[in-house]
Write an enzyme that holds these catalytic residues in place. Sequence first.
Site, PDB file in Angstrom:
ATOM      1  N   CYS A 301      -7.435   5.495  -7.188  1.00 40.95           N
ATOM      2  CA  CYS A 301      -7.789   3.969  -7.038  1.00 40.95           C
ATOM      3  C   CYS A 301      -9.203   3.802  -6.657  1.00 40.95           C
ATOM      4  CB  CYS A 301      -6.784   3.309  -5.945  1.00 40.95           C
ATOM      5  SG  CYS A 301      -6.742   1.644  -6.117  1.00 40.95           S
ATOM      6  N   HIS A 385      -1.563   4.999  -8.627  1.00 37.43           N
ATOM      7  CA  HIS A 385      -0.987   5.702  -7.286  1.00 37.43           C
ATOM      8  C   HIS A 385       0.058   6.770  -7.635  1.00 37.43           C
ATOM      9  CE1 HIS A 385      -3.362   3.275  -4.000  1.00 37.43           C
ATOM     10  NE2 HIS A 385      -3.480   2.409  -5.392  1.00 37.43           N
ATOM     11  N   GLU A 387       1.246   8.685  -5.557  1.00 39.04           N
ATOM     12  CA  GLU A 387       2.072   9.040  -4.450  1.00 39.04           C
ATOM     13  C   GLU A 387       3.186   7.918  -4.316  1.00 39.04           C
ATOM     14  OE1 GLU A 387      -0.386   5.648  -3.094  1.00 39.04           O
ATOM     15  OE2 GLU A 387      -0.686   7.428  -4.191  1.00 39.04           O
TER      16      GLU A 387
END
Length: 415
Positions: A301, A385, A387
């Site tokens: 990001c 992202h 994660e």
Amino acid sequence: MLRFLKPFPLRFGKRFYSKVPPVTNHERILPKQPSFPTAPAQNEIATLTIRNGPIFHGTSFGANRNVSGEAVFTTSPVGYVESLTDPSYKQQILIFTQPLIGNYGVPDCKKRDENGLLRHFESPHIQCAGVVVNDYATKYSHWTAVESLGEWCAREGVAAITGVDTRAIVTFLREQGSSLAKISIGEEYDANDDEAFINPEEVNLVSQVSTREPFFVSGGDGMLNIAVIDCGVKENILRSLVSRGASVTVFPFDYPIQNVASNYDGIFLTNGPGDPTHLTKTVNNLRELMNTYNGPIMGICMGHQLLALSTGAKTIKLKYGNRGHNIPALDIASGNCHITSQNHGYAVDASTLPAEWKATWTNLNDQSNEGIAHVSRPISSVQFHPEARGGPMDTFYLFDNYIKEAIKYQKSRTA
């Protein structure tokens, strides 16, 4: 309690390292949060005013205070707790396209996992300035819930409005672009009061969410050591690293990482809020880092944008950004499409990348850049992202790839 590394020096394989700065903190040190009255301003008249745009009237269910910021929207159907605590939303007014919000309440903000990381939240506090929903669920039900969304917003000083046409708001923002907005509580408001429209992106928002001092989180046997540059790191990024056996040292966003990088098996650049061009010191540090460090570097990001800026590439502001858990991204090398979690208003201009860099991912909705990599070194970054939290886990494997490169680099140094 957090599990943390033993006092320095550290030992990795055959090589002995003792230059890592002595760090005694084991939790992030953030700017002090102001205190607010805990009673929600329920059923008060509330107004959402978009600068040079429409006005929407509803009722309040959060803090009894007026707020302003950049109005943005997320298409995420679930995960409002994770979204609201994502530091990338700092000082924004977040509109949820999902009509019903708050139905499963809010879990305990103090619960931590076995590594001392927040179990349910992505940071200790709500990061956005305001919340806008179509239908707020006054009754909630979930086995982890300890309070309502309204109670949480009031305690955190976050204005919240319900009973407005979020479809009309999102249609306006999609057509006109992200706009400044304000939420006013009570009957008195001035739609033309320009002084009330504060643009949060005119300041360095990262400095408001980054840790003030380095801290440790240890995972596994602690034999792999990763340095994280905190631009507003989500808890699940740290969890994704420590769950793979890495011990993580988290540094402030402007820390001169190039001075201690030789002690680490990998460098990781995190997400964060606002305009990346404000972080000139971080960009200069990264530029110097890449001139002296041969280990793997990965960015997510904001970290992706900062890495690109350090190469000499440029970033652009998107019309209304990409925020949601259902955004398709194309892996250019394999031709595979993955559904990703995203939260950003800026993107890398891939046409400005130097010759030794290449674009690796593309957004299939707006064709914006979603990833870059060096053609010969283990340096890469993605705009989305991997994660998740919330969102799909399609790209979890990127953490596995990064850890493999870190292990490879560690072995090359200890051979």
